[in-house]
Design an enzyme around this catalytic site. Sequence first.
Site, PDB file in Angstrom:
ATOM      1  N   ASN A 170     -49.966  64.474  37.250  1.00  0.00           N
ATOM      2  CA  ASN A 170     -50.716  63.222  37.187  1.00  0.00           C
ATOM      3  C   ASN A 170     -49.881  62.104  37.790  1.00  0.00           C
ATOM      4  OD1 ASN A 170     -49.192  61.776  34.986  1.00  0.00           O
ATOM      5  ND2 ASN A 170     -49.817  63.603  33.851  1.00  0.00           N
ATOM      6  N   ASP A 192     -53.232  67.302  29.532  1.00  0.00           N
ATOM      7  CA  ASP A 192     -53.988  67.863  28.411  1.00  0.00           C
ATOM      8  C   ASP A 192     -54.240  69.362  28.569  1.00  0.00           C
ATOM      9  OD1 ASP A 192     -54.198  65.561  26.874  1.00  0.00           O
ATOM     10  OD2 ASP A 192     -55.916  64.819  28.014  1.00  0.00           O
ATOM     11  N   LYS A 221     -54.760  60.096  15.447  1.00  0.00           N
ATOM     12  CA  LYS A 221     -53.433  60.719  15.576  1.00  0.00           C
ATOM     13  C   LYS A 221     -52.460  60.240  14.501  1.00  0.00           C
ATOM     14  CE  LYS A 221     -53.707  61.678  20.501  1.00  0.00           C
ATOM     15  NZ  LYS A 221     -52.894  62.179  21.620  1.00  0.00           N
TER      16      LYS A 221
HETATM   17  N1  CTP Z   1     -50.026  62.765  24.084  1.00  0.00           N
HETATM   18  C1  CTP Z   1     -49.272  63.794  23.545  1.00  0.00           C
HETATM   19  N2  CTP Z   1     -49.606  65.085  23.818  1.00  0.00           N
HETATM   20  C2  CTP Z   1     -50.643  65.384  24.602  1.00  0.00           C
HETATM   21  C3  CTP Z   1     -51.427  64.339  25.142  1.00  0.00           C
HETATM   22  C4  CTP Z   1     -51.080  63.038  24.871  1.00  0.00           C
HETATM   23  O1  CTP Z   1     -48.327  63.519  22.843  1.00  0.00           O
HETATM   24  N3  CTP Z   1     -50.944  66.640  24.850  1.00  0.00           N
HETATM   25  C5  CTP Z   1     -49.682  61.362  23.757  1.00  0.00           C
HETATM   26  C6  CTP Z   1     -49.309  60.490  24.928  1.00  0.00           C
HETATM   27  O2  CTP Z   1     -47.909  60.469  25.155  1.00  0.00           O
HETATM   28  C7  CTP Z   1     -49.829  59.133  24.500  1.00  0.00           C
HETATM   29  C8  CTP Z   1     -51.051  59.455  23.670  1.00  0.00           C
HETATM   30  O3  CTP Z   1     -50.840  60.771  23.209  1.00  0.00           O
HETATM   31  O4  CTP Z   1     -48.892  58.458  23.684  1.00  0.00           O
HETATM   32  C9  CTP Z   1     -52.296  59.401  24.490  1.00  0.00           C
HETATM   33  O5  CTP Z   1     -53.338  59.893  23.733  1.00  0.00           O
HETATM   34  P1  CTP Z   1     -54.417  60.914  24.308  1.00  0.00           P
HETATM   35  O6  CTP Z   1     -55.447  61.088  23.250  1.00  0.00           O
HETATM   36  O7  CTP Z   1     -53.835  62.144  24.794  1.00  0.00           O
HETATM   37  O8  CTP Z   1     -54.905  60.160  25.530  1.00  0.00           O
HETATM   38  P2  CTP Z   1     -55.840  60.780  26.538  1.00  0.00           P
HETATM   39  O9  CTP Z   1     -55.311  62.050  27.135  1.00  0.00           O
HETATM   40  O10 CTP Z   1     -56.148  59.692  27.458  1.00  0.00           O
HETATM   41  O11 CTP Z   1     -56.997  61.164  25.537  1.00  0.00           O
HETATM   42  P3  CTP Z   1     -58.534  61.213  25.758  1.00  0.00           P
HETATM   43  O12 CTP Z   1     -58.685  62.197  26.870  1.00  0.00           O
HETATM   44  O13 CTP Z   1     -59.021  61.678  24.446  1.00  0.00           O
HETATM   45  O14 CTP Z   1     -58.893  59.807  26.097  1.00  0.00           O
END
Ligand code: CTP
Length: 407
Positions: free
Chosen positions: A212, A281, A343
């Site tokens: 990303n 993700d 979270k």
């Molecule tokens: N984060 C994490 N582990 C993951 C994904 C994200 O620890 N697998 C952490 C990131 O470092 C950040 C926060 O979670 O601090 C972001 O939240 P997240 O829900 O993952 O954001 P998005 O991926 O944007 O979620 P969504 O797709 O639900 O909007």
Amino acid sequence: MSDGPLERVHILLGVCGGIAAYKAAELVRRLRDAGAEVRVVMTENATRFVGATTFQALSGNPVRTSLWDESAEAAMGHIELARWADQVLIAPASADFIARLVHGRADDLLSTLVLATSAPVSVAPAMNQQMWSNAATQANVSLLRNRGVRVIPPASGSQACGEVGEGRMPEPEVLVDELAASRVPPVLAGLRVLVSAGPTFEDIDPVRFIGNRSSGRMGFAVAAAAQQAGARVTLVSGPVNLPTPAGVGRVDVRSAREMRDAVVKACADSDIFISAAAVGDYRVQSTSPTKLKKTGKPMVVELVQNPDILAEVAGLKNRPFLVGFAAETNDVERYARDKLERKKLDMIAANQVGTGLGFEGSENALLLIWKDGSEDLGRADKKALARTLVERIASRYRVTIETVVPA
Ligand code: CTP
């Protein structure tokens, strides 16, 4: 815009005779960019290397070179000048000037000012590497350190004299960062802070990956700001192209699972975890050990979900104070507050992406949200935002600890 790291700080810059005096001209610019007000005092030898007019034009203030200039003394006497200073910086500091400081001499304007000021004094020695490593210089430098003078060590490299070694004056940006760091209140002193930063890369085969656009800059700036605020900082970083901030311990990882392992391990020894990484993700279900060949047909790559590192840390028994980041394209506050609750975070820093802010630029705009409050930190340079963020985290951390501990 938030303030520069040296906003309205009165800096008395002493320039000694040495070839590095030319770098002091750039230093004046950088100090002013950081918000400082600068007055320059040159030793007589310094004027043989760079003209006073250069410093006058760059600082926007008259330059002093002598104790015996009657009109300058009438405008701002040397004692007044010593009182005006919030910070004295001698850059470059020559071997001779350092020796004179050690002896408390007051036979020229600059040495007199150092004796007469109550402001903190920093020196950036610059000289031939042999002169720097000479026992007399080293003894002088440690004496100054013992008296509370901050000595910014010279850098290594090729020197104007043709030799290679330690003795070069650090670059102006490094000196500005050092001064800024010395003025940060130690709001995180004694605390251990873990920061994750950058993207994660999920390999498809040995040459391709899913990544990303995170540059890691925000997380690196947060790690640097936490270190400057007195914390012991561990930075778990995905693949980025950034230098490690001074004094920060760095662990490099590539995939989300590697990041998860490094973070969970470091969490055991952390009081605060700031999760600034853009963790992928999803990962490829099975990475091919050999390069995939085109087949002329559509290709399907099966993805499986990665562990949510932050959510996992939130479930740990002795979990640290947790700060998450949320990058959103719309409904920033609503989505971020939802993430905070889902979270089980202590605080979330939300930003809108897709508007020239966020991942790749040097600026960002953050909205801080916690259980019963929020604060818009506005748009600013990532380093400035990181400093404000660290201050707010420190105060929320104290509130939380004070509410939890008594029994
Ligand atoms: N984060 C994490 N582990 C993951 C994904 C994200 O620890 N697998 C952490 C990131 O470092 C950040 C926060 O979670 O601090 C972001 O939240 P997240 O829900 O993952 O954001 P998005 O991926 O944007 O979620 P969504 O797709 O639900 O909007």
